[in-house]
Design an enzyme around this catalytic site. Sequence first.
Site, PDB file in Angstrom:
ATOM      1  N   GLY A   8       0.825  -1.216   0.000  1.00 37.42           N
ATOM      2  CA  GLY A   8       0.000   0.000   0.000  1.00 37.42           C
ATOM      3  C   GLY A   8       0.851   1.254   0.000  1.00 37.42           C
ATOM      4  N   ALA A   9       1.852   1.288  -0.884  1.00 37.60           N
ATOM      5  CA  ALA A   9       2.844   2.373  -0.808  1.00 37.60           C
ATOM      6  C   ALA A   9       2.653   3.453  -1.876  1.00 37.60           C
ATOM      7  CB  ALA A   9       4.250   1.789  -0.893  1.00 37.60           C
ATOM      8  N   ARG A  11       0.594   5.892  -1.645  1.00 35.92           N
ATOM      9  CA  ARG A  11       0.227   7.167  -1.001  1.00 35.92           C
ATOM     10  C   ARG A  11       0.378   7.041   0.520  1.00 35.92           C
ATOM     11  NH1 ARG A  11      -6.441   7.113  -1.429  1.00 35.92           N
ATOM     12  NH2 ARG A  11      -6.743   6.288   0.673  1.00 35.92           N
ATOM     13  N   ASN A  86       1.877  -2.401   5.471  1.00 36.00           N
ATOM     14  CA  ASN A  86       1.251  -1.101   5.710  1.00 36.00           C
ATOM     15  C   ASN A  86      -0.163  -1.004   5.129  1.00 36.00           C
ATOM     16  OD1 ASN A  86       1.240   2.044   5.904  1.00 36.00           O
ATOM     17  ND2 ASN A  86       0.949   1.613   3.720  1.00 36.00           N
ATOM     18  N   TYR A 151     -12.185  -2.339  12.582  1.00 39.73           N
ATOM     19  CA  TYR A 151     -10.812  -1.823  12.422  1.00 39.73           C
ATOM     20  C   TYR A 151      -9.996  -2.120  13.680  1.00 39.73           C
ATOM     21  CZ  TYR A 151      -7.104   1.643  11.418  1.00 39.73           C
ATOM     22  OH  TYR A 151      -5.901   2.273  11.186  1.00 39.73           O
ATOM     23  N   ALA A 153     -10.501  -4.420  15.902  1.00 35.20           N
ATOM     24  CA  ALA A 153     -10.287  -5.869  16.032  1.00 35.20           C
ATOM     25  C   ALA A 153      -9.158  -6.329  15.118  1.00 35.20           C
ATOM     26  CB  ALA A 153     -11.576  -6.618  15.698  1.00 35.20           C
ATOM     27  N   LYS A 155      -6.695  -4.499  13.909  1.00 34.41           N
ATOM     28  CA  LYS A 155      -5.416  -3.925  14.337  1.00 34.41           C
ATOM     29  C   LYS A 155      -4.935  -4.558  15.643  1.00 34.41           C
ATOM     30  CE  LYS A 155      -4.721  -1.064  10.898  1.00 34.41           C
ATOM     31  NZ  LYS A 155      -3.624  -1.324   9.959  1.00 34.41           N
ATOM     32  N   ILE A 184      -2.886  10.458  11.977  1.00 35.35           N
ATOM     33  CA  ILE A 184      -1.876  10.872  11.001  1.00 35.35           C
ATOM     34  C   ILE A 184      -2.599  11.543   9.827  1.00 35.35           C
ATOM     35  CG2 ILE A 184       0.030  10.075   9.528  1.00 35.35           C
ATOM     36  CD1 ILE A 184       0.505   9.482  12.550  1.00 35.35           C
TER      37      ILE A 184
HETATM   38  P1  NAD Z   1      -4.167   5.442   3.006  1.00 32.31           P
HETATM   39  O1  NAD Z   1      -5.603   5.103   2.784  1.00 32.31           O
HETATM   40  O2  NAD Z   1      -3.633   6.700   2.458  1.00 32.31           O
HETATM   41  O3  NAD Z   1      -3.226   4.237   2.513  1.00 32.31           O
HETATM   42  C1  NAD Z   1      -3.596   2.903   2.563  1.00 32.31           C
HETATM   43  C2  NAD Z   1      -3.011   2.217   1.351  1.00 32.31           C
HETATM   44  O4  NAD Z   1      -3.324   0.812   1.398  1.00 32.31           O
HETATM   45  C3  NAD Z   1      -3.594   2.769   0.048  1.00 32.31           C
HETATM   46  O5  NAD Z   1      -2.559   3.032  -0.863  1.00 32.31           O
HETATM   47  C4  NAD Z   1      -4.467   1.617  -0.444  1.00 32.31           C
HETATM   48  O6  NAD Z   1      -4.596   1.562  -1.846  1.00 32.31           O
HETATM   49  C5  NAD Z   1      -3.704   0.431   0.103  1.00 32.31           C
HETATM   50  N1  NAD Z   1      -4.523  -0.776   0.101  1.00 32.31           N
HETATM   51  C6  NAD Z   1      -5.756  -0.939   0.649  1.00 32.31           C
HETATM   52  N2  NAD Z   1      -6.222  -2.165   0.380  1.00 32.31           N
HETATM   53  C7  NAD Z   1      -5.248  -2.812  -0.333  1.00 32.31           C
HETATM   54  C8  NAD Z   1      -5.138  -4.099  -0.904  1.00 32.31           C
HETATM   55  N3  NAD Z   1      -6.124  -4.995  -0.807  1.00 32.31           N
HETATM   56  N4  NAD Z   1      -3.998  -4.431  -1.561  1.00 32.31           N
HETATM   57  C9  NAD Z   1      -2.981  -3.545  -1.675  1.00 32.31           C
HETATM   58  N5  NAD Z   1      -3.049  -2.281  -1.165  1.00 32.31           N
HETATM   59  C10 NAD Z   1      -4.167  -1.919  -0.511  1.00 32.31           C
HETATM   60  O7  NAD Z   1      -3.996   5.420   4.576  1.00 32.31           O
HETATM   61  P2  NAD Z   1      -2.726   5.635   5.536  1.00 32.31           P
HETATM   62  O8  NAD Z   1      -3.168   6.567   6.572  1.00 32.31           O
HETATM   63  O9  NAD Z   1      -1.498   5.901   4.765  1.00 32.31           O
HETATM   64  O10 NAD Z   1      -2.673   4.182   6.205  1.00 32.31           O
HETATM   65  C11 NAD Z   1      -1.583   3.282   6.079  1.00 32.31           C
HETATM   66  C12 NAD Z   1      -1.674   2.286   7.229  1.00 32.31           C
HETATM   67  O11 NAD Z   1      -1.577   2.989   8.475  1.00 32.31           O
HETATM   68  C13 NAD Z   1      -3.010   1.527   7.273  1.00 32.31           C
HETATM   69  O12 NAD Z   1      -2.772   0.202   7.667  1.00 32.31           O
HETATM   70  C14 NAD Z   1      -3.775   2.265   8.372  1.00 32.31           C
HETATM   71  O13 NAD Z   1      -4.736   1.461   8.975  1.00 32.31           O
HETATM   72  C15 NAD Z   1      -2.649   2.607   9.309  1.00 32.31           C
HETATM   73  N6  NAD Z   1      -2.942   3.708  10.247  1.00 32.31           N
HETATM   74  C16 NAD Z   1      -3.270   4.944   9.778  1.00 32.31           C
HETATM   75  C17 NAD Z   1      -3.543   5.954  10.704  1.00 32.31           C
HETATM   76  C18 NAD Z   1      -3.922   7.336  10.274  1.00 32.31           C
HETATM   77  O14 NAD Z   1      -4.307   8.141  11.147  1.00 32.31           O
HETATM   78  N7  NAD Z   1      -3.845   7.698   8.985  1.00 32.31           N
HETATM   79  C19 NAD Z   1      -3.473   5.699  12.075  1.00 32.31           C
HETATM   80  C20 NAD Z   1      -3.134   4.417  12.497  1.00 32.31           C
HETATM   81  C21 NAD Z   1      -2.851   3.433  11.580  1.00 32.31           C
END
Ligand code: NAD
Length: 242
Positions: A8-9, A11, A86, A151, A153, A155, A184
Amino acid sequence: MKTVLITGASRGIGAACADAFGKAGYHVFVNYNKSEDRAERVCEKIKAEGGVCTAIQADITDRESVRRMVSLCRYHGGGLDVLVNNAGIDFYGTFEQTGPQIWDSMINTDLTGAYNVIYAALPELKNSAAGRIINVSSVWGIHGASCEVAYSAAKAGIIGLTKALAKELGPSGITVNCVAPGYIDTEMNARFDIKTVADITDRTPLSRTGTASDVAGAVLWLASAEASFVTGTVLGVDGGFM
Ligand code: NAD
């Protein structure tokens, strides 16, 4: 050259991790599911800074496509030293609004997705001199969030997976850790209004929300030689929120 696969890199936190590992001299494998253009842009930036990067499409819920992705890492990079799990999705709504399809999709992506990638990548990581698995959990995986039960559960499951796998893979020289970010600033949180974000900031001792680079810094450290005696841990990246 060391290699890292980041799911998921294209973005957000994943893209910031890709950038950080690229600057640190890794061959970065940028996984994306649908956003090829954005993944290529992440790679172009890394290459423009003198780094090495390859974008690879795979849906982490699809085991065959995950297997193909790992084969491509082996082909282009000779194996894998670091895996950053990620990729994730979220769902905001009450438990009663969390129908079976939503529940399945959350668990399949946020928990089983990480299992799928670890399972496929483990032979490569075992071949590395210092294999590292870094999973992205969340503060809600530790404490639980109202209206984010599925979510939370998933995590929390990531934390259990991390701790158990760390014990099992220690003798193979592989460390397994996770980060637990707070709020974030990424597209995942775009739905929150200014008042909600201000409230979160007020409740955060460091008086700001986090950036994707804040998380990337912690992930890069967990992959570093300096963190070689750190395993099975949950590293909060939340400005003191919890
Ligand atoms: P984001 O939505 O910008 O990025 C998530 C990425 O995962 C996207 O690029 C998406 O296309 C990809 N993705 C989703 N399903 C996929 C799949 N089936 N196969 C491949 N890629 C897939 O969100 P983010 O904030 O950058 O989140 C990244 C990680 O951090 C996630 O696991 C999220 O749960 C975790 N997180 C985020 C926050 C926050 O506040 N943003 C807080 C805690 C944890």
